[in-house]
Design a protein around this motif. Structure first.
Motif, PDB file in Angstrom:
ATOM      1  N   VAL A 195      59.902 -60.179  34.229  1.00  0.00           N
ATOM      2  CA  VAL A 195      61.001 -60.776  34.407  1.00  0.00           C
ATOM      3  C   VAL A 195      61.197 -61.809  35.674  1.00  0.00           C
ATOM      4  O   VAL A 195      61.632 -62.834  35.196  1.00  0.00           O
ATOM      5  N   GLN A 196      60.379 -61.423  36.554  1.00  0.00           N
ATOM      6  CA  GLN A 196      60.455 -62.557  37.652  1.00  0.00           C
ATOM      7  C   GLN A 196      59.680 -63.649  37.322  1.00  0.00           C
ATOM      8  O   GLN A 196      59.916 -64.839  37.885  1.00  0.00           O
ATOM      9  N   ALA A 197      58.773 -63.523  36.651  1.00  0.00           N
ATOM     10  CA  ALA A 197      57.949 -64.828  36.081  1.00  0.00           C
ATOM     11  C   ALA A 197      58.777 -65.599  34.780  1.00  0.00           C
ATOM     12  O   ALA A 197      58.112 -66.463  34.253  1.00  0.00           O
ATOM     13  N   GLN A 198      59.553 -64.915  34.330  1.00  0.00           N
ATOM     14  CA  GLN A 198      60.533 -65.297  33.235  1.00  0.00           C
ATOM     15  C   GLN A 198      59.857 -65.605  31.988  1.00  0.00           C
ATOM     16  O   GLN A 198      59.495 -66.663  31.388  1.00  0.00           O
ATOM     17  N   ILE A 199      59.202 -64.427  31.673  1.00  0.00           N
ATOM     18  CA  ILE A 199      58.453 -64.320  30.523  1.00  0.00           C
ATOM     19  C   ILE A 199      58.943 -63.298  29.571  1.00  0.00           C
ATOM     20  O   ILE A 199      59.022 -61.996  30.086  1.00  0.00           O
ATOM     21  N   PRO A 200      59.244 -63.636  28.352  1.00  0.00           N
ATOM     22  CA  PRO A 200      59.881 -62.644  27.555  1.00  0.00           C
ATOM     23  C   PRO A 200      58.849 -61.515  27.054  1.00  0.00           C
ATOM     24  O   PRO A 200      57.684 -61.872  26.798  1.00  0.00           O
ATOM     25  N   PHE A 201      59.354 -60.320  27.002  1.00  0.00           N
ATOM     26  CA  PHE A 201      58.640 -59.683  26.674  1.00  0.00           C
ATOM     27  C   PHE A 201      59.454 -58.115  25.813  1.00  0.00           C
ATOM     28  O   PHE A 201      60.640 -58.274  25.900  1.00  0.00           O
ATOM     29  N   LYS A 202      58.550 -57.258  25.249  1.00  0.00           N
ATOM     30  CA  LYS A 202      58.989 -56.177  24.578  1.00  0.00           C
ATOM     31  C   LYS A 202      58.344 -54.916  24.506  1.00  0.00           C
ATOM     32  O   LYS A 202      56.898 -55.188  24.513  1.00  0.00           O
ATOM     33  N   ALA A 203      58.698 -53.912  24.580  1.00  0.00           N
ATOM     34  CA  ALA A 203      57.814 -52.490  24.784  1.00  0.00           C
ATOM     35  C   ALA A 203      57.443 -52.317  23.284  1.00  0.00           C
ATOM     36  O   ALA A 203      58.221 -52.301  22.379  1.00  0.00           O
ATOM     37  N   THR A 204      56.312 -51.598  23.032  1.00  0.00           N
ATOM     38  CA  THR A 204      55.852 -50.986  21.767  1.00  0.00           C
ATOM     39  C   THR A 204      56.725 -49.702  21.611  1.00  0.00           C
ATOM     40  O   THR A 204      57.666 -49.193  22.285  1.00  0.00           O
TER      41      THR A 204
END
Length: 548
Positions: A89-98
């Motif tokens: 989040v700090q690096a502004q990278i979208p992600f999602k959990a499995t």
């Protein structure tokens, strides 16, 4: 009635060049006319085909524009997953959990950036805490709590250390610390159990013993014999190797040695070797004694020699006078002596040559070795454009030299009955390969380009829908229209009969009228002139109107 000024304003700005809005309006009007002329059955099939095409286009667009998620980390602890999410989040990278919550996925384009961002924060730290558990003092804890924390910290440190090995993906360590007591029967030795998740099928040679020594050296009173290694599947392949495993390892080592010795002579890829070892499974003990009667030696010798001279014999009248010393014998009784004697004694010990031999051999002794080596023909001429490579069989001298090299490399022993064979055979790769056909090239390209395969599959699906969905639908619609046209008129009533006859009745051939054809030709010429010169035509119409 329109005036001349209104006609000039409605005329296009560029003669002969209709604007885009006019084109769209014309197409829309044409579409409405065609839709009004279509039969209701044709309308339903056309609507179905349009819906199918729209769904197919929408699916293709969604599949093309959807996000390609790639796995960043798996099998993470909840705390590690939370910290990694904050870093992303700090690096502004979208992600999602499995689905299981133990993994994190990021877009494919952001995968490298996400790895760098998480590595900059120290990476993940899965596992239990080590000695950092004592960073915060526990003022209210008891001695038992401190002992439990020490055991937890020691287990965590050992897990990190064992998990840092190249062949180990993760480790879990359980310790039983030693228990001292005044009574010997109540003493408890230290024990350890280690569960290892391997990156490969097995550990390298010596690594199980190294892990045992590592764990035992970190705990007081723990010996390597009390450390149990278990893999993630619950098996115990981490102990000493079996006889079959050792035999296979030795055979593989000899094969690699043969190939590495002969390849510099024959060329890379031109040697194949297979070695079979026959081991003695049982221990043997042998004692041998041998004697040589032709070779004797004196072990000991003893000689004794004894000589005795003559001794006087008593004579005369028995009594004191005759037996007294310095008495002189009377002539009547002459002096007599005994005869001298000589005695010799010899005793000797002799031994024959003796050889004694005692041999003890344990199991695992090589009783026989068999090796088969196949070498390729010699390359006489390289392959050039339009011509295949030329291969020639090897000479007998060359095969003899290769055999001698192979025997020296593996330790060939004729007394054991070893067998080593070197044969010169042409490999299948020497044959000229047929040219790859176009379908084969397309398949090879598809294997190397998964994205191309994806879009090709989508295009094939679209063609299947058009061929087996839209086209049959249009055919059925036309067939339904023809069947309706051929239906008896008595089934229709009133104005429906006239409408059906008007719409569905095929046009009847009419005779060509010369005056009508001339009028039609004049009308087409006037229409073309109006399209070419709209301004002049509007002024002409304006003058006609005012003249009336």
């Amino acid at each position: 009635m329109a005036t001349g000024t209104q006609l000039e304003k409605s005329a296009p700005a560029t003669p002969g060049q209709p604007q885009l809005a006019d084109r769209i309006a014309g197409l829309w009007g044409l579409a409405k006319v065609r839709w009004a002329q279509m039969h209701p059955v044709q309308r339903s099939w056309a609507l179905t085909a349009a819906l199918l095409l729209a769904a197919m286009a929408g699916g293709l667009l969604w599949y093309t524009l959807r996000t390609d998620w790639r796995t960043l980390y798996v099998d993470m602890d909840p705390e590690d997953a939370r910290q990694t999410g904050q870093t992303l989040v700090q690096a502004q990278i979208p992600f999602k959990a499995t689905a299981d919550g133990a993994g994190i996925q990021v877009p494919a384009a952001q995968l490298d950036k996400a790895r760098l961002a998480t590595a900059a924060k120290g990476g993940i730290k899965s596992g239990r805490l080590g000695f950092e558990i004592f960073d915060k003092p526990n003022w209210v804890g008891s001695e038992f709590d401190e002992q439990v924390n020490y055991q937890r910290a020691l287990e965590g440190e050992l897990e990190r250390t064992v998990g840092s090995l190249a062949d180990v993906e993760s480790a879990r360590v359980h310790l039983v610390l030693p228990h001292d007591s005044l009574f010997r029967e109540e003493e408890r030795p230290a024990k350890a159990s280690v569960v290892i998740k391997l990156r490969h099928r097995s550990l390298a040679d010596g690594e199980p013993e190294a892990i045992r020594n590592l764990v035992s050296s970190a705990v007081d009173g723990l010996t390597p014999d009390h450390v149990v290694l278990v893999d993630a599947d619950g098996h115990l392949p981490l102990g000493p190797k079996t006889a079959d495993a050792m035999r296979l390892t030795a055979e593989q080592a000899l094969e690699e040695k043969l190939i590495s010795t002969l390849e510099p002579v024959t060329g890379v890829g031109n040697v194949r070797a297979s070695v079979t070892l026959d081991y003695a499974q049982a221990a043997t003990e042998e004692t041998e004694e041998s004697y040589d009667p032709d070779q004797t030696v004196t072990l000991s010798m003893q000689r004794t020699e004894q000589s005795d001279g003559g001794q006087p014999v008593a004579a005369g009248v028995p009594g004191t006078a005759s037996n007294a010393p310095n008495s002189q014998a009377l002539p009547v009784y002459p002096k007599q002596t005994t005869t001298p004697r000589t005695a010799k004694t010899e005793s000797g010990t002799y031994g024959a040559s003796k050889t004694e031999r005692h041999v003890v051999e344990g199991p695992g002794r090589v009783r026989r070795m068999t090796a088969a080596i196949v070498v390729n023909d010699r390359l006489a001429q390289q392959a050039v454009k339009g011509r295949a490579a030329v291969w020639q069989p090897r000479s007998a001298d060359e095969l003899r030299n290769l055999t001698a090299l192979a025997q020296a490399a593996v330790g060939f022993d004729t007394t054991r009955g070893d067998m080593l064979t070197v044969q010169d055979l042409a490999f299948d790769d020497n044959r000229a390969q047929p040219p790859v056909s176009l379908p084969g090239q397309l398949l090879a390209t598809a294997e190397n380009s998964p994205v191309l395969v994806k879009y090709a599959a989508l295009l094939a699906g679209l063609m299947v829908v058009l061929a087996f969905g839209v086209r049959p639908a249009l055919r059925r619609a036309n067939a339904a229209v023809k069947d309706t046209a051929r239906a008896p008129v008595k089934e229709l009533s009133g104005g429906a009969v006239a409408a059906a006859q008007t719409v569905l009745k095929p046009p009847e051939p009419v005779e060509v009228d010369p005056e009508r054809a001339r009028s039609q030709e004049i009308f087409e010429q006037v229409s073309a002139h109006l399209k070419r010169e709209p301004t002049q035509s509007s002024r002409l119409l304006q003058s006609w109107i005012h003249s009336d």
